[in-house]
Design a protein around this motif. Structure first.
Motif, PDB file in Angstrom:
ATOM      1  N   VAL A  58       6.209  49.197  10.751  1.00 30.90           N
ATOM      2  CA  VAL A  58       6.888  49.449  12.011  1.00 30.90           C
ATOM      3  C   VAL A  58       8.353  49.159  11.749  1.00 30.90           C
ATOM      4  N   GLU A  59       9.187  50.166  11.969  1.00 28.66           N
ATOM      5  CA  GLU A  59      10.627  50.027  11.752  1.00 28.66           C
ATOM      6  C   GLU A  59      11.320  49.984  13.110  1.00 28.66           C
ATOM      7  N   THR A  60      12.332  49.141  13.212  1.00 25.75           N
ATOM      8  CA  THR A  60      13.112  49.063  14.439  1.00 25.75           C
ATOM      9  C   THR A  60      14.572  49.372  14.137  1.00 25.75           C
ATOM     10  N   TYR A  61      15.238  49.849  15.157  1.00 29.74           N
ATOM     11  CA  TYR A  61      16.675  50.113  15.044  1.00 29.74           C
ATOM     12  C   TYR A  61      17.297  49.834  16.409  1.00 29.74           C
ATOM     13  N   VAL A  62      18.370  49.080  16.403  1.00 30.27           N
ATOM     14  CA  VAL A  62      19.146  48.853  17.609  1.00 30.27           C
ATOM     15  C   VAL A  62      20.565  49.310  17.307  1.00 30.27           C
ATOM     16  N   HIS A  63      21.060  50.229  18.132  1.00 32.35           N
ATOM     17  CA  HIS A  63      22.397  50.779  17.911  1.00 32.35           C
ATOM     18  C   HIS A  63      23.455  49.676  18.072  1.00 32.35           C
ATOM     19  N   SER A  64      24.583  49.867  17.435  1.00 37.21           N
ATOM     20  CA  SER A  64      25.630  48.831  17.420  1.00 37.21           C
ATOM     21  C   SER A  64      26.125  48.456  18.819  1.00 37.21           C
ATOM     22  N   ASN A  65      26.036  49.389  19.778  1.00 32.29           N
ATOM     23  CA  ASN A  65      26.473  49.057  21.138  1.00 32.29           C
ATOM     24  C   ASN A  65      25.397  48.326  21.942  1.00 32.29           C
ATOM     25  N   LYS A  66      24.244  48.096  21.323  1.00 34.04           N
ATOM     26  CA  LYS A  66      23.116  47.388  21.937  1.00 34.04           C
ATOM     27  C   LYS A  66      22.574  48.096  23.184  1.00 34.04           C
ATOM     28  N   LYS A  67      22.805  49.407  23.280  1.00 31.88           N
ATOM     29  CA  LYS A  67      22.350  50.173  24.441  1.00 31.88           C
ATOM     30  C   LYS A  67      21.169  51.096  24.117  1.00 31.88           C
ATOM     31  N   ILE A  68      20.903  51.301  22.829  1.00 22.88           N
ATOM     32  CA  ILE A  68      19.787  52.147  22.400  1.00 22.88           C
ATOM     33  C   ILE A  68      18.977  51.378  21.365  1.00 22.88           C
ATOM     34  N   GLY A  69      17.672  51.385  21.550  1.00 22.88           N
ATOM     35  CA  GLY A  69      16.771  50.748  20.584  1.00 22.88           C
ATOM     36  C   GLY A  69      15.575  51.643  20.324  1.00 22.88           C
ATOM     37  N   VAL A  70      15.069  51.596  19.089  1.00 19.93           N
ATOM     38  CA  VAL A  70      13.936  52.432  18.687  1.00 19.93           C
ATOM     39  C   VAL A  70      12.945  51.590  17.912  1.00 19.93           C
ATOM     40  N   MET A  71      11.669  51.873  18.134  1.00 17.06           N
ATOM     41  CA  MET A  71      10.600  51.295  17.328  1.00 17.06           C
ATOM     42  C   MET A  71       9.716  52.470  16.913  1.00 17.06           C
ATOM     43  N   VAL A  72       9.484  52.605  15.604  1.00 18.79           N
ATOM     44  CA  VAL A  72       8.697  53.721  15.093  1.00 18.79           C
ATOM     45  C   VAL A  72       7.645  53.215  14.122  1.00 18.79           C
ATOM     46  N   GLU A  73       6.461  53.819  14.191  1.00 21.53           N
ATOM     47  CA  GLU A  73       5.358  53.496  13.297  1.00 21.53           C
ATOM     48  C   GLU A  73       5.288  54.594  12.227  1.00 21.53           C
ATOM     49  N   LEU A  74       5.392  54.180  10.964  1.00 25.73           N
ATOM     50  CA  LEU A  74       5.303  55.128   9.860  1.00 25.73           C
ATOM     51  C   LEU A  74       4.128  54.720   8.982  1.00 25.73           C
TER      52      LEU A  74
END
Length: 192
Positions: A58-74
């Motif tokens: 499970v990979e996560t990403y939070v954009h630098s402005n802290k307004k967008i976040g993603v969690m993806v299952e690969l």
């Protein structure tokens, strides 16, 4: 010819033997070799698609402005590949894609039939009063549906880091490189 093989390998990270096959089939033309390599990657992905997925991350990403976040299952076949740096980079890049392009579904298969039918009705309404032949209208609607899929389906989207390929083609390249079946399981995207 060896220089072309090396260049293709550096660009694509594909195996030396696949690059060599592609360059030989293309007669040394690197552009043709790239296209052939895409076909080889797709064939490898198709062969591996039936394999069982038992591992992944499970990979996560939070954009630098802290307004967008993603969690993806690969998902992948083995823990060995799940721990591989290239696999983890793939997962990260897919998370970035989701953050940037906001897909609604992983693939076309995930779109509920009623959503597709609704889109068809919307597109049909545009041509209700037109004098175009029915077969032409059907082709136009099919084209509009393809465009819709490329917006809302992750695998149909142009890959943000290389718009010459779709996310599916990028995934297939990684399947060929890593030697295992890889699937995007599910994802969630948050935005404030």
């Amino acid at each position: 010819m060896l220089d072309v093989i090396k260049q293709l390998r550096e660009e694509t990270q594909a195996s030396f033997s696949d690059c060599k096959k592609a360059v030989e089939k293309a007669g040394g033309d690197i552009e043709k070799a790239r296209e052939i390599l895409k076909t080889i990657s797709k064939e490898i992905a198709i062969k591996k698609s039936g394999r069982q997925i038992k591992e992944g991350i499970v990979e996560t990403y939070v954009h630098s402005n802290k307004k967008i976040g993603v969690m993806v299952e690969l998902g992948c076949e083995t823990d060995f590949v799940a721990r591989n740096e290239q696999f983890q980079e793939l997962a990260h890049n897919i998370a970035l894609q989701i953050a940037a392009m906001n897909p609604l579904y992983v693939s076309r298969d995930d779109i509920p039939q009623e959503v597709i039918e609704s889109q068809k009705r919307i597109y049909s309404e545009e041509f209700r009063d037109s004098n175009k032949p029915v077969d032409i209208i059907k082709k136009i609607i099919d084209g509009k549906l393809e465009s819709y899929y490329s917006e809302v389906c992750l695998l149909d989207q142009k890959y943000v880091k290389n718009p010459d390929v779709t996310v599916k083609e990028y995934l297939n390249e990684n399947i060929a490189r890593l030697g295992e079946n890889i699937i995007v399981g599910r994802f969630v995207r948050f935005q404030i």
